[in-house]
Structures are given as structure tokens and as C-alpha cells.
Design an enzyme around this catalytic site. Structure first.
Site, PDB file in Angstrom:
ATOM      1  N   ARG A 188      21.867  65.353 123.573  1.00 22.62           N
ATOM      2  CA  ARG A 188      20.765  66.134 123.010  1.00 22.62           C
ATOM      3  C   ARG A 188      20.725  67.518 123.650  1.00 22.62           C
ATOM      4  O   ARG A 188      20.247  68.478 123.048  1.00 22.62           O
ATOM      5  CB  ARG A 188      19.425  65.412 123.209  1.00 22.62           C
ATOM      6  CG  ARG A 188      18.225  66.213 122.696  1.00 22.62           C
ATOM      7  CD  ARG A 188      16.984  65.355 122.501  1.00 22.62           C
ATOM      8  NE  ARG A 188      16.522  64.757 123.720  1.00 22.62           N
ATOM      9  CZ  ARG A 188      15.674  65.341 124.587  1.00 22.62           C
ATOM     10  NH1 ARG A 188      15.231  66.569 124.357  1.00 22.62           N
ATOM     11  NH2 ARG A 188      15.281  64.706 125.665  1.00 22.62           N
ATOM     12  N   TYR A 199      13.919  80.637 100.288  1.00 22.23           N
ATOM     13  CA  TYR A 199      14.253  79.223 100.128  1.00 22.23           C
ATOM     14  C   TYR A 199      12.955  78.417 100.198  1.00 22.23           C
ATOM     15  O   TYR A 199      12.081  78.702 101.019  1.00 22.23           O
ATOM     16  CB  TYR A 199      15.222  78.805 101.229  1.00 22.23           C
ATOM     17  CG  TYR A 199      15.398  77.321 101.364  1.00 22.23           C
ATOM     18  CD1 TYR A 199      15.882  76.551 100.304  1.00 22.23           C
ATOM     19  CD2 TYR A 199      15.075  76.661 102.549  1.00 22.23           C
ATOM     20  CE1 TYR A 199      16.036  75.184 100.421  1.00 22.23           C
ATOM     21  CE2 TYR A 199      15.228  75.301 102.683  1.00 22.23           C
ATOM     22  CZ  TYR A 199      15.707  74.565 101.619  1.00 22.23           C
ATOM     23  OH  TYR A 199      15.847  73.211 101.738  1.00 22.23           O
ATOM     24  N   LYS A 208      25.935  74.664 103.994  1.00 25.51           N
ATOM     25  CA  LYS A 208      26.366  75.390 102.811  1.00 25.51           C
ATOM     26  C   LYS A 208      27.771  75.965 102.993  1.00 25.51           C
ATOM     27  O   LYS A 208      28.718  75.227 103.190  1.00 25.51           O
ATOM     28  CB  LYS A 208      25.340  76.477 102.486  1.00 25.51           C
ATOM     29  CG  LYS A 208      23.884  75.990 102.491  1.00 25.51           C
ATOM     30  CD  LYS A 208      23.622  74.831 101.565  1.00 25.51           C
ATOM     31  CE  LYS A 208      22.147  74.535 101.347  1.00 25.51           C
ATOM     32  NZ  LYS A 208      21.388  74.150 102.532  1.00 25.51           N
ATOM     33  N   ASP A 226      18.186  85.251 107.547  1.00 24.25           N
ATOM     34  CA  ASP A 226      18.868  84.071 107.004  1.00 24.25           C
ATOM     35  C   ASP A 226      20.126  84.561 106.316  1.00 24.25           C
ATOM     36  O   ASP A 226      20.075  85.196 105.263  1.00 24.25           O
ATOM     37  CB  ASP A 226      17.937  83.352 106.019  1.00 24.25           C
ATOM     38  CG  ASP A 226      18.530  82.042 105.517  1.00 24.25           C
ATOM     39  OD1 ASP A 226      19.770  81.903 105.538  1.00 24.25           O
ATOM     40  OD2 ASP A 226      17.754  81.174 105.079  1.00 24.25           O
TER      41      ASP A 226
END
Length: 407
Positions: free
Chosen positions: A60, A124, A223, A198
């Protein structure tokens, strides 16, 4: 990071910029499928937790496979960018389990109760909901303005000291509107306001926001960076290294949205073909946009590579190519959109973007369905709007499928 020559093209950097020397010199980055790491001694464990000795503790907190992907993405976003004193730009990337997780780290490590985030229409859907439905419960306000109006932005920053961050999508989803990143960053810097961009639709191959002064860059790695639809992921990159290594890193750890090494391995393989894929994606997309623009069933096409797009010239200045995503409004509205989607034979009905195959979705009822209707309409998302991520199939086959589906 391994020693390597200075690369002359991003294609080389995408393959070699972060080849860690590990695991018996494996050709490909190994998948370190382990939740925890051992210490040689109690003292070593204490030193690693204190940060006085580098090394891995728990996946983590960090994982070797993940480190390679982080270094690789940082190298691409910083490629051929130099600081004012002529040194190569150094960036820190933090890989996350999803784009939403990376977005949560971005905002929760940079704004607090009483702060305001300035942004624009046509975001988005998940970003819009996070800013306007989630952050307000933490006392953070989000405000939508026209970021093309630089005088307005300057006036707002002068009048409202609560504005601590400007968040940009450029190109934006799904209008493909572009923002003048350099101009916004220059204004923001004068008021000590941070700018995040972004860069998911563009990728570092098409656009490098740090070149124009951005403080943070964000990607849904699901993406175009992955490119094959095989793994979910997100990444946050920053240029303030002390801030990234302390507050931002701590926030990411506490939120717990760590990337897993299996998905990271797939991401690394996808990035290696980024330049090749983006060139073909963009070539196909321009031909598709021109076809749709001329079709009588299409009222308008939102693609920043068409001269009719309001940000065509801006896009040409700050992007290498316009990209592979577009949206188009059907003249006959919602029913026509449904019929068009149902008639598709090769292009796929799916909500993501950036894969090798062409994906088509209906934002009003899918990706942006969480937005209020009036907010969608203000963002240019009508009931007849179709979003399209143009893939790598033969462009003739893509056009043939669109032609028969449009009727």
C-alpha cells in the site's frame, strides 16, 4: 532508474525510461505480487518507517512494479522540459487503483474547508460529481466559470482569496473544449493558486501541461496510457517534490487507493506503444470527424481538430495532434441516438475511451447521467449527443459502420 542515453523521441523514452535493474535482470518488469516486504533487521525496519533508509515496507506504501510505472509516466510528462536554470524537469508520480482515487488524492491533499476550486463546464461526470456533490461535505466549494475569459479569471482571483486551485480538463469531456493552459497558469501563479490539468484525453505524447506551468497533472491510466482496456488505474504527477513526497503521498496512503502490481504490469506494456498508437488514433479520428461533419444526420461535431471548433487554433498551439475522442449531436435527438447506437455492427457500445477498438456511448444516459439535466445542457451535453473514442481499426471499416448506422 537505470542509466540511459538522452532520448531524442518519446517513443524511446516510453520503452526505456524506467527499466529498473531487478529480479535477475528480467527483460520485462516483473510483477511483484507481494503484500509486504521483509527486513534484514529490526533496525532496518525502524529506519524504513522513519524514512532514513530507502526501501519497501508494504505494497500500500509502495511496490517495485508500481515504482517502474510511476517513473515511466513522470519521465514522459517531463520529456524534453527544462527548468529556468537549464536542468531537466524532475517530477514525482503516484499511481493509484483508479482515476477517481488519484483525483481524490489530488483534491484532498491540496484544499481544505473554506477553500474554493475554480473549474469549467464540460467535465468528466465523475469529476463533476466529486467537486459538486462530494467536496462540499468537507467544506470545499467548487465554482464553474468560463476559463476562456482570462480577465474574469484574474478578477475572481483578485476578489476571492478562498480560491486555492484551478482544475482544467483540456480537451474536456465530451465537448473537446480546450483551455489555454499557459495563460491560466501564469495568472494563477501571480496569486499563488495551484493549477491541475486532467491530461487523460491528450496523454503526454500529445500535450505536456508542465511545459506551460501546471502544478499537477492527472490521468485515468485506464484510457490511452494503458490503451487496451485491460486494467483500471490512475496517476497523479506533481512538480513540487517535497509536497508530493510528504502531504500528497501521505494522503494517498491513508485513502488506501493503491495500484496493484498485476494491473501495473499491463499498464507498463501498454505505455511502450503509446506514440505509435496515438499517431494512428489521431489520423483515424480526423477522417471520422470530417465524415461526420459532412453528414446530413449530424447537427454538429465537437472535435478540436476541425477548423469549426472554437478552440481549433488553441489546440493546434498546445497539442501535437488533436486527439482521438470526439462527440457529435444527431439532428433528430434522443430517439435517433438510441437507434444509431443499436445499429452499430463493428464499433462497440461501451463507456470508456482510449482502447484499440472504437467505443461509442451516450453521455446523457451513461457517463454523465449523475449530473442534473440543466448542468448537462449547460455543458453542451444534449439528449442526442454521442461520444466516440476512435480506435485503430481500418478507418474505412469505421466509416462504413458509421454510415450504415446513421441510416
Amino acid at each position: 532508474m537505470s542509466n540511459h542515453p538522452k532520448f531524442t523521441a518519446m517513443a524511446s523514452a516510453a520503452i526505456h525510461a524506467a527499466q529498473a535493474n531487478m529480479a535477475q535482470n528480467a527483460h520485462l518488469t516483473p510483477v511483484f505480487a507481494t503484500s509486504t516486504f521483509t527486513f534484514d533487521s529490526a533496525q532496518q525496519g525502524m529506519d524504513r518507517f522513519k524514512g532514513t533508509e530507502p526501501g519497501y515496507i508494504y505494497s500500500r506504501f509502495g511496490n517495485p512494479t508500481v515504482t517502474v510505472a510511476e517513473e515511466l509516466i513522470a519521465a514522459l510528462e517531463a520529456f524534453d522540459i527544462f527548468t529556468e536554470d537549464g536542468q531537466p524537469l524532475q517530477l514525482k508520480a503516484l499511481l493509484h487503483a483508479s482515476g477517481q482515487s488519484a483525483m481524490a488524492t489530488l483534491f484532498l491533499s491540496n484544499v481544505v474547508a473554506g477553500d474554493t476550486v475554480l473549474t469549467h463546464y464540460s467535465l468528466y461526470g465523475g469529476t463533476h460529481e466529486f467537486l459538486f456533490d462530494f467536496l462540499p461535505s468537507f467544506g470545499v466549494k467548487a465554482q464553474i466559470v468560463d476559463l476562456h475569459d482570462l480577465a474574469l479569471v484574474t478578477s475572481l482571483l483578485q476578489q476571492d482569496p478562498s480560491i486555492k486551485m484551478i482544475h482544467i480538463e483540456s480537451p474536456a469531456n465530451p465537448s473537446m473544449r480546450c483551455v489555454n493552459i499557459g495563460a491560466i497558469c501564469k495568472i494563477a501563479a501571480a496569486y499563488k493558486v495551484k493549477v491541475s490539468v486532467d491530461n487523460t484525453f491528450a496523454t503526454p505524447y500529445l500535450q505536456q501541461p508542465f511545459r506551460y506551468g501546471a502544478d499537477f497533472v492527472f490521468h485515468s491510466t485506464t484510457k490511452f496510457l494503458n490503451g487496451h482496456g485491460t486494467a483500471i488505474g490512475g496517476v497523479l504527477i506533481g512538480k513540487d517534490l517535497p509536497h508530493m513526497k510528504t502531504k500528497v503521498n501521505k494522503t494517498a496512503k491513508l485513502l488506501g487507493g493503491c495500484a496493484n502490481p498485476f494491473d501495473t504490469f499491463l499498464l507498463i506494456q501498454g505505455i511502450k506503444t503509446l506514440e505509435l498508437r496515438m499517431k494512428q488514433h489521431c489520423s483515424n479520428a480526423l477522417q471520422v470527424a470530417e465524415f461526420l461533419h459532412a453528414h446530413p444526420a449530424v447537427a454538429r461535431v465537437n472535435y478540436n481538430g476541425l477548423p469549426v471548433h472554437p478552440d481549433y487554433e488553441l489546440s493546434a498551439r498546445q497539442m501535437r495532434y488533436p486527439g482521438a475522442v470526439m462527440s457529435f449531436e444527431l439532428t433528430a435527438g434522443f430517439d435517433a441516438a438510441v437507434q444509431f447506437i443499436d445499429r452499430l455492427q463493428m464499433c462497440l457500445r461501451a463507456v470508456s475511451v482510449g482502447t484499440v477498438d472504437t467505443l461509442i456511448s451516450h453521455p446523457a444516459s451513461m457517463t454523465h447521467s449523475g449530473m442534473k439535466k440543466e448542468d448537462r445542457e449547460k455543458a453542451g451535453i444534449g439528449d442526442g449527443l454521442i461520444r466516440m473514442s476512435v480506435g485503430l481499426e481500418s478507418v474505412e471499416d469505421i466509416l462504413a459502420d458509421l454510415e450504415q448506422a446513421l441510416g
